[in-house]
Design a protein around this motif. Structure first.
Motif, mmCIF file in Angstrom:
data_model
loop_
_atom_site.group_PDB
_atom_site.id
_atom_site.type_symbol
_atom_site.label_atom_id
_atom_site.label_comp_id
_atom_site.label_asym_id
_atom_site.label_seq_id
_atom_site.Cartn_x
_atom_site.Cartn_y
_atom_site.Cartn_z
ATOM 1 N N GLY A 1 28.761 -72.748 -45.757
ATOM 2 C CA GLY A 1 28.416 -72.028 -44.535
ATOM 3 C C GLY A 1 28.797 -70.567 -44.600
ATOM 4 N N THR B 1 33.796 -69.513 -37.732
ATOM 5 C CA THR B 1 33.397 -70.161 -38.980
ATOM 6 C C THR B 1 32.309 -71.184 -38.731
ATOM 7 O OG1 THR B 1 35.580 -69.872 -39.994
ATOM 8 C CG2 THR B 1 34.228 -71.625 -40.883
ATOM 9 N N PHE B 2 31.340 -71.211 -39.639
ATOM 10 C CA PHE B 2 30.364 -72.303 -39.683
ATOM 11 C C PHE B 2 30.519 -72.978 -41.043
ATOM 12 C CE2 PHE B 2 25.967 -73.772 -40.801
ATOM 13 C CZ PHE B 2 25.972 -74.876 -39.941
ATOM 14 N N ALA B 3 31.048 -74.185 -41.036
ATOM 15 C CA ALA B 3 31.293 -74.921 -42.286
ATOM 16 C C ALA B 3 31.197 -76.413 -42.009
ATOM 17 C CB ALA B 3 32.659 -74.563 -42.852
ATOM 18 N N PRO B 4 29.977 -76.929 -41.801
ATOM 19 C CA PRO B 4 29.830 -78.344 -41.481
ATOM 20 C C PRO B 4 30.377 -79.240 -42.591
ATOM 21 C CG PRO B 4 27.716 -77.353 -42.047
ATOM 22 C CD PRO B 4 28.683 -76.241 -41.919
ATOM 23 N N GLY C 1 31.318 -74.804 -34.379
ATOM 24 C CA GLY C 1 32.453 -74.478 -35.237
ATOM 25 C C GLY C 1 33.560 -73.825 -34.419
ATOM 26 N N LEU D 1 40.338 -76.482 -33.385
ATOM 27 C CA LEU D 1 39.475 -76.920 -34.480
ATOM 28 C C LEU D 1 38.691 -78.158 -34.051
ATOM 29 C CD1 LEU D 1 41.760 -76.553 -37.643
ATOM 30 C CD2 LEU D 1 40.120 -74.928 -36.697
ATOM 31 N N PRO D 2 37.467 -78.326 -34.584
ATOM 32 C CA PRO D 2 36.645 -79.475 -34.161
ATOM 33 C C PRO D 2 37.258 -80.820 -34.531
ATOM 34 C CG PRO D 2 35.321 -77.834 -35.341
ATOM 35 C CD PRO D 2 36.749 -77.442 -35.506
ATOM 36 N N GLU E 1 29.229 -73.166 -30.017
ATOM 37 C CA GLU E 1 28.078 -74.004 -30.343
ATOM 38 C C GLU E 1 26.814 -73.169 -30.170
ATOM 39 O OE1 GLU E 1 28.202 -77.321 -27.678
ATOM 40 O OE2 GLU E 1 27.841 -76.113 -25.886
ATOM 41 N N LYS F 1 38.435 -76.623 -41.912
ATOM 42 C CA LYS F 1 38.261 -75.240 -41.460
ATOM 43 C C LYS F 1 39.576 -74.518 -41.196
ATOM 44 C CE LYS F 1 33.974 -76.804 -39.313
ATOM 45 N NZ LYS F 1 34.139 -78.177 -39.845
ATOM 46 N N ILE G 1 35.918 -73.744 -29.462
ATOM 47 C CA ILE G 1 34.756 -74.152 -30.247
ATOM 48 C C ILE G 1 33.517 -73.422 -29.734
ATOM 49 C CG2 ILE G 1 33.366 -76.112 -31.049
ATOM 50 C CD1 ILE G 1 36.308 -76.243 -31.893
#
Length: 329
Positions: free
Chosen positions: A199, A302-305, A280, A67-68, A272, A309, A270
């Motif tokens: 997202g 997943t894209f959820a800025p 994400g 996870l980021p 990008e 997550k 991750i």
């Protein structure tokens, strides 16, 4: 004589029924409760605030890999033993820690509710408790995760997507919640996604030749190359000449896995967008589908800025783990 035979048969039947009724009756257990990936820790507050509590947090609230930002494996709630009664005992995942002359660590199943896993750790000294926590942690985390995956699957299987894209393209069935929609389908590629508050959550599937990834020494690099080539071909970014790739700064984490009854490799890392600031987490399963002379690749990303997550990725994992290979596929 005929009456005697009938009487004898009737008596034998009644005896059989009475024997059946006299057997142990199954105890009713209420359904377990709790949010996905929540863990109830039952122990004295003094222990929780000291070194024993620190060790529990190190093991059970360690960051989820891939996870980021750092998010814990479980969201922990601690309560003292005297509060653990009534409806609280229905918690699905429980860690019970007690200072005792006995020294042990084991897992109990469906004690107060169903499904439920309770990890019990006892010990007389600090070293006993910490040692038993360390010894049991791996098994306990695996047990908790399994019951949490099952719970997540139970929740979303109430309303499933009826589209046949995965079945028609790859000969597999996948239990996908009804709100996911097919966004792209081409030969050997299917992409489903769902809009979330900040997202999207995404599932993609494609296949690779059976002899892919044959060199162990280049395995990780080969996975990155595969993902990058698929991203360039099928997963565009917001502008021309932008597309999804694997983040360059860190290699994915790789683990052995068992998916759909077949051996697989699990990759977490991750993604990008090349040339654009979007990123994400992703989870990829590369499944050895020897019967069909191929590697089946299932991926969730997943894209959820600015959002947590962990639970999004957990849902994607729960979906991917429902895969079944249709006979003759």
């Amino acid at each position: 004589m005929k009456k005697l035979i009938i009487l004898s048969i009737t008596t034998s039947f009644l005896v059989m029924l009475s024997c059946k009724d006299s057997g142990p009756k199954q105890r009713f257990l209420p359904p377990s409760t709790g949010g996905i990936n929540s863990l109830m820790v039952v122990m004295d507050t003094e222990l929780w605030q000291g070194g024993v509590g620190d060790r529990i947090r190190e093991q059970f609230a360690a960051p989820v890999l891939g996870l980021p930002q750092g998010e814990p494996k479980f969201s922990i709630t601690q309560i003292p033993p005297q509060v653990f009664k009534g409806a609280i005992t229905y918690s699905r995942s429980v860690l019970f820690v007690e200072q005792d002359t006995l020294s042990l660590g084991h897992i109990k199943t469906d004690v107060y509710a169903k499904p439920q896993k309770i990890a019990v750790v006892k010990g007389e000294t600090y070293n006993d408790l910490v040692g038993n926590i360390d010894s049991l942690a791996g098994i306990a985390i695996s047990s908790f995760k399994k019951v949490e995956i099952s719970e997540a699957q139970k929740r979303f299987t109430r309303s499933l997507n009826k589209e046949k894209a995965f079945e028609e393209e790859f000969g597999i069935s996948l239990k996908v919640p009804s709100l996911y929609k097919v966004g792209k389908r081409e030969k050997n590629f299917v992409w489903m996604d769902i809009q979330i508050p900040k997202g999207t959550m995404n599932i993609v599937a494609y296949t690779m030749p059976w002899n892919s990834f044959s060199n162990d020494s280049t395995f990780v690099n080969d996975i990155v190359k595969m993902r990058d080539s698929i991203g360039k071909k099928y997963v565009p970014g917001p502008y021309e000449n932008t597309f999804m790739v694997t983040e360059k700064a860190f290699s994915p984490y790789i683990f052995p896995a068992q998916i759909g009854g077949k051996k697989a490799a699990e990759a977490r890392g991750i993604w990008e967008i090349s040339g654009y600031p979007m990123a994400g987490p992703f989870l990829t399963y590369i499944i050895n589908d020897k019967e069909n002379n191929r590697k089946l690749v299932l991926e969730g990303f997943t894209f959820a800025p600015s959002a947590e997550k962990r639970d999004y990725m957990f849902e994607l994992e729960a979906i991917l783990r429902t895969v079944k290979f249709n006979s003759g596929s």
